[in-house]
Scaffold this motif. Structure first.
Motif, PDB file in Angstrom:
ATOM      1  N   LEU A   1       0.837  -1.203   0.000  1.00  0.00           N
ATOM      2  CA  LEU A   1       0.000   0.000   0.000  1.00  0.00           C
ATOM      3  C   LEU A   1       0.868   1.249   0.000  1.00  0.00           C
ATOM      4  N   ALA A   2       1.900   1.265   0.839  1.00  0.00           N
ATOM      5  CA  ALA A   2       2.790   2.426   0.901  1.00  0.00           C
ATOM      6  C   ALA A   2       3.471   2.667  -0.443  1.00  0.00           C
ATOM      7  N   GLN A   3       3.919   1.592  -1.083  1.00  0.00           N
ATOM      8  CA  GLN A   3       4.580   1.723  -2.371  1.00  0.00           C
ATOM      9  C   GLN A   3       3.626   2.268  -3.433  1.00  0.00           C
ATOM     10  N   LYS A   4       2.365   1.871  -3.333  1.00  0.00           N
ATOM     11  CA  LYS A   4       1.365   2.290  -4.307  1.00  0.00           C
ATOM     12  C   LYS A   4       1.048   3.778  -4.228  1.00  0.00           C
ATOM     13  N   VAL A   5       0.915   4.306  -3.025  1.00  0.00           N
ATOM     14  CA  VAL A   5       0.428   5.683  -2.866  1.00  0.00           C
ATOM     15  C   VAL A   5       1.536   6.706  -2.646  1.00  0.00           C
TER      16      VAL A   5
ATOM     17  N   SER B   1       7.507   9.663   5.508  1.00  0.00           N
ATOM     18  CA  SER B   1       7.384   8.700   6.597  1.00  0.00           C
ATOM     19  C   SER B   1       5.982   8.116   6.600  1.00  0.00           C
ATOM     20  N   VAL B   2       5.881   6.851   7.028  1.00  0.00           N
ATOM     21  CA  VAL B   2       4.609   6.137   7.079  1.00  0.00           C
ATOM     22  C   VAL B   2       4.345   5.683   8.504  1.00  0.00           C
TER      23      VAL B   2
ATOM     24  N   MET C   1      -7.451   1.042   3.560  1.00  0.00           N
ATOM     25  CA  MET C   1      -6.688  -0.074   3.024  1.00  0.00           C
ATOM     26  C   MET C   1      -6.836  -0.249   1.514  1.00  0.00           C
ATOM     27  N   ASP C   2      -7.733   0.543   0.906  1.00  0.00           N
ATOM     28  CA  ASP C   2      -7.871   0.531  -0.549  1.00  0.00           C
ATOM     29  C   ASP C   2      -7.030   1.615  -1.206  1.00  0.00           C
ATOM     30  N   GLY C   3      -6.244   2.337  -0.405  1.00  0.00           N
ATOM     31  CA  GLY C   3      -5.414   3.398  -0.950  1.00  0.00           C
ATOM     32  C   GLY C   3      -6.175   4.674  -1.245  1.00  0.00           C
TER      33      GLY C   3
END
Length: 490
Positions: free
Chosen positions: A46-50, A191-192, A230-232
């Motif tokens: 998810l982090a990589q996607k958004v 940062s996440v 969780m769906d971005g």
């Protein structure tokens, strides 16, 4: 034959037990799968996607030099020149302005470069620099801001389409759902942090507040960054934290996306917000107020005043309870304010009110709130013949009939009517409910008052009708509110 029959029965029992074993095993596997889905092993995908759509924001502002930093020394003292030279070296010379910078976060919402952040991140900034996750910087311009929701819309011009994220429906976010915050905490760069939705529909201090509370770590510098589901999808804009030390203690607040999207649409189209305006002053309906006016339950918004505006033109009156606005039920004042603010300016809406024991439908054409704010008519005074007021004690209140002298003392208009509260017994319910000397009671039982006899008549009428309390319209410094006082025993 008997032995063969027993053997067949044993084989059947064994087969049933085996089948049962596999059913139980399958159930356990399914339960583990569901648990794995409820609690992700990693947020990395998810982090990589958004991440490409999340930005760091650096602002700079020119401020006047601080000329008050030199210690107090006697005039003509040999230390005076020493401290002046020290200050000038640090400020670049006496009276010279200096540049300060601040850090925040934001996110891209369209491939053509629109960016959402907090208003307080870019407020008063002379220069706004956007830093992208994958490298590169661009200068941004301000399209529009909304201090009421602390939202700002920026725009950058890029050589090609930008990665962006979309808004989700914040109303579907449930307490306990996983969320992920991204930003630039304490200026440390991208940062996440992850957590859950701790609460919804939080109000802090604004009229249109609708915050999602989360325990995902949010610190200074995270302001303006996105809160993802969780769906971005963005379900909130990280705005504030509750902390005794300035750092995250797991109580962060994100402005709900359903509020933000409405603001962003208007800023993009008009460069400003255009909220609907009904033109009433309102307060919540309490249990005792509901009983006093004969309403079946405490609901709706009680109208305390109807100045010049759309509601007055539509026939609304002080004492009405707004039960429905534009086809939707009204539970309290906060819900009504948000619904009116989200309505289109100039729209004709149907408003259902409770008046004199029954409902009535009014048609009101909404005005624009931004044009109406700050228009408070100046109070007028008039000098006239003084008349000795009549005073009487009723329900713990020492009441006096209105005179020109009292109008002047209380800064009221020449046509002001009602009963002036001279004093309040501190041991009575009236004092507990906030009535004080100088208040003016203009209505009792939703009927106007001019004499103390009128007030006592309203009390008797309420008792005859089986009421346990009497609704009063009280004004203080021009601001109206309703108070229900218990009638007690005769």
């Amino acid at each position: 034959m008997r032995a063969l029959a027993l053997t067949a029965k044993q084989e059947t029992t064994t087969a049933v037990r085996a089948l049962w074993f596999w059913v139980v095993a399958l159930a356990l596997v399914l339960a583990q799968t569901i648990a794995a889905q409820a609690r992700p092993e990693s947020f990395a995908d998810l982090a990589q996607k958004v991440s490409p759509a999340v930005v760091n924001i650096t602002t700079s502002t020119m401020v006047a030099a601080n000329t008050d930093t030199m210690p107090m020394v006697p005039e003509g003292s040999p230390f005076e020149d020493f401290f002046r030279e020290f200050r000038d070296r640090n400020n670049g010379g006496e009276g010279q302005p200096r540049r300060t910078s601040a850090l925040g976060s934001g996110f891209v919402i369209s491939e053509d470069g629109f960016i959402v952040t907090n208003n307080h991140v870019i407020e008063s900034a002379d220069e706004i620099i956007i830093e992208f996750y994958e490298g590169g910087e661009l200068q941004a311009e301000v399209i529009g801001t909304d201090p009421k929701t602390d939202i700002a819309l920026l725009k950058v011009v890029a050589d090609g389409p930008l990665a962006f994220v979309s808004f989700g429906d914040s109303d579907t976010a449930r307490v306990g759902d996983w969320v992920m915050a991204m930003g630039n905490p304490l200026g440390q760069g991208f940062s996440v942090s992850a957590g859950i939705v701790s609460a919804r529909n939080r109000a802090l201090s604004g009229t249109y507040d609708d915050y999602i509370q989360t325990d995902a770590a949010i610190n200074r510098g995270n302001s303006g960054g996105p809160l993802f589901n969780m769906d971005g999808q963005v379900v909130g804009v990280n705005t504030a934290i509750l902390s005794p030390n300035g750092g995250s203690i797991g109580i962060g607040f994100s402005m709900a996306s359903n509020v933000v999207t409405r603001v962003v649409e208007q800023l993009k189209e008009f460069g400003e917000t255009r909220r609907g305006w009904l033109g009433v002053r309102i307060q919540d309906v309490t249990d005792d107020v509901a009983e006093a006016i004969g309403l079946d339950e405490a609901r709706g918004a009680l109208v305390t005043d109807v100045p010049e505006g759309p509601a007055l033109e539509g026939g609304m009156k002080s004492g009405d309870v707004i039960l429905s606005f534009d086809g939707k039920d009204v539970q309290d004042t906060r819900g009504l304010v948000r619904r009116v603010g989200n309505a289109e300016v100039g729209k004709a809406v149907r408003v259902v009110v409770f008046r004199d024991g029954k409902t009535q439908t009014l048609k009101v054409t909404l005005g624009r709130r931004e044009e109406a704010e700050g228009t408070v008519p100046a109070a007028q005074t008039d000098e006239g013949e003084e008349v000795a007021p009549s005073e009487r004690d009723v329900l713990g209140l020492t009441l006096s009939e209105m005179t020109d002298e009292l109008r002047q003392q209380l800064d009221l208009g020449p046509d002001a009517e009602g009963l002036v509260v001279r004093d309040v017994d501190v041991e009575t319910e009236a004092y507990e409910k906030g009535l004080r000397g100088g208040d003016v009671i203009t209505e009792a039982g939703q009927q106007s008052l001019s004499t103390v006899d009128d007030f006592e008549t309203r009390i008797e009428d309420a008792r005859d009708a089986g009421r346990k309390s009497l609704l009063l319209l009280v004004r203080r410094s021009g601001e109206p509110r309703f108070v229900a006082l218990s009638l007690g025993e005769e």
